[in-house]
Design an enzyme around this catalytic site. Structure first.
Site, PDB file in Angstrom:
ATOM      1  CG  MET A  29      44.881  33.628  37.052  1.00 44.54           C
ATOM      2  SD  MET A  29      44.788  32.082  36.127  1.00 44.54           S
ATOM      3  CE  MET A  29      43.122  32.177  35.493  1.00 44.54           C
ATOM      4  CG  HIS A  33      37.153  42.559  36.175  1.00 43.20           C
ATOM      5  ND1 HIS A  33      36.532  42.343  37.389  1.00 43.20           N
ATOM      6  CD2 HIS A  33      37.555  41.338  35.750  1.00 43.20           C
ATOM      7  CE1 HIS A  33      36.527  41.063  37.670  1.00 43.20           C
ATOM      8  NE2 HIS A  33      37.155  40.422  36.696  1.00 43.20           N
ATOM      9  CD  GLU A  34      35.563  49.423  38.129  1.00 45.46           C
ATOM     10  OE1 GLU A  34      35.386  49.696  39.340  1.00 45.46           O
ATOM     11  OE2 GLU A  34      36.402  50.002  37.429  1.00 45.46           O
ATOM     12  CG  HIS A  36      40.278  41.563  39.629  1.00 45.81           C
ATOM     13  ND1 HIS A  36      40.086  41.509  38.268  1.00 45.81           N
ATOM     14  CD2 HIS A  36      40.553  40.291  40.018  1.00 45.81           C
ATOM     15  CE1 HIS A  36      40.252  40.266  37.850  1.00 45.81           C
ATOM     16  NE2 HIS A  36      40.527  39.509  38.891  1.00 45.81           N
ATOM     17  N   GLY A 148      36.535  36.203  45.514  1.00 47.33           N
ATOM     18  CA  GLY A 148      35.160  36.586  45.212  1.00 47.33           C
ATOM     19  C   GLY A 148      34.223  35.395  45.213  1.00 47.33           C
ATOM     20  CE  LYS A 150      33.717  35.414  38.100  1.00 52.22           C
ATOM     21  NZ  LYS A 150      33.830  34.080  37.405  1.00 52.22           N
ATOM     22  CB  SER A 186      34.004  37.291  34.506  1.00 55.58           C
ATOM     23  OG  SER A 186      34.873  36.290  34.015  1.00 55.58           O
ATOM     24  CB  SER A 187      39.305  38.038  33.304  1.00 54.17           C
ATOM     25  OG  SER A 187      39.766  38.560  34.533  1.00 54.17           O
TER      26      SER A 187
END
Length: 281
Positions: A29, A33-34, A36, A148, A150, A186-187
């Site tokens: 979405m 970040h790292e 991704h 992921g 997470k 996380s975004s």
């Protein structure tokens, strides 16, 4: 390569498939970040051509405020991808490309996977996730799709989705990417200030404590200790801490021989909701 149209994307991928290339999909979405990047790098180890979709899916937000506040910067995201993996195909569709003229959630029977934790506190969330992924899988027709751990509950739901729909895609789970202090990438972290980023380490500290004590303490004892830990940090509001059987994600108070367990957590730090999980074996 940035593509907005599903027809253009399909034409591009058809050429790749005719050349014998395997296709991998990393659905996002945005607000990349790292974490991704680690997903994308793993995807490249498995497939020849990678599609990264950037689409803020309206049907998976049960809170309108969360949808409005979700960070969006497609130009920054595309530059990020270009700098790291310039050969990546970036799919940035408008809502109409995904849902046509009817933005609605499709019902799915995900069973116990959505009865607790995120499914309990975010009504309709996983149906929204399923609705958009079913459409993305139909558009891209990837050989593999990457998610992921997470969002481990989501990973299990996506595997169930493919079982339900019969779509020919292999779902790949990838280890959670963390910063140097253990905070899951996380975004939502973009919404935390520097002091909050430091405080957020408590999430990983709690999960690690649960893992270290799992073999010697009862589940009820561990859950009470985690609740007390958060009570001593008033900046946080603990939404849930659950220890579940990994096979079905049902919370449990007992340890049965041979079963694997995983701890899940969700907590608010200010207005930002953070989630994480950890295997307890």
């Amino acid at each position: 390569m940035v593509i907005n149209s599903k027809i253009s994307l399909q034409e591009t991928l058809e050429i790749a498939k005719k050349e014998g290339e395997t296709i991998g999909l990393v659905p996002t979405m945005g607000a990349l970040h790292e974490g991704h990047l680690s997903l994308i790098n793993f995807a490249y180890s498995q497939c020849d051509r990678i599609v990264v979709s950037i689409f803020v899916n309206p049907t998976q937000f049960n809170n309108t405020s969360d949808l409005e506040k979700y960070p969006r910067n497609v130009s920054k995201d595309t530059e990020f991808l270009k700098d790291h993996n310039p050969e990546t195909i970036v799919f940035t569709p408008e809502v109409e490309e995904i849902y046509s003229d009817k933005v609605e959630t499709e019902p799915f029977e995900f069973g116990n996977f959505v009865n607790f934790m995120e499914g309990e506190f975010r009504t309709g969330h996983f149906e929204g996730v399923g609705s958009v992924l079913k459409r993305l899988f139909d558009i891209v027709k990837p050989d593999k799709a990457f998610f992921g751990e997470k969002d481990y509950q989501q990973l299990m739901v996506v595997k169930k989705l493919v079982e339900i729909t019969g779509q020919d895609v292999e779902i790949m789970g990838c280890p959670t990417s963390r910063n140097e202090f253990g905070l899951a990438q996380s975004s939502r972290n973009f919404r935390l200030n520097d002091a909050q980023l430091k405080e957020a380490e408590l999430i990983h500290e709690a999960l690690t404590k649960a893992k270290n004590r799992f073999s010697t303490n009862s589940i009820e004892t561990i859950e009470k200790e985690i609740e007390q830990l958060f009570q001593s940090h008033p900046s946080f509001e603990l939404e849930y801490f659950s220890i579940v059987n990994e096979k079905d994600l049902i919370p449990t108070k007992t340890k049965e021989p041979g079963e694997k367990h995983r701890a899940f957590i969700a907590a608010f730090l200010g207005e930002v909701r953070l989630i994480d999980n950890m295997a307890l074996y």
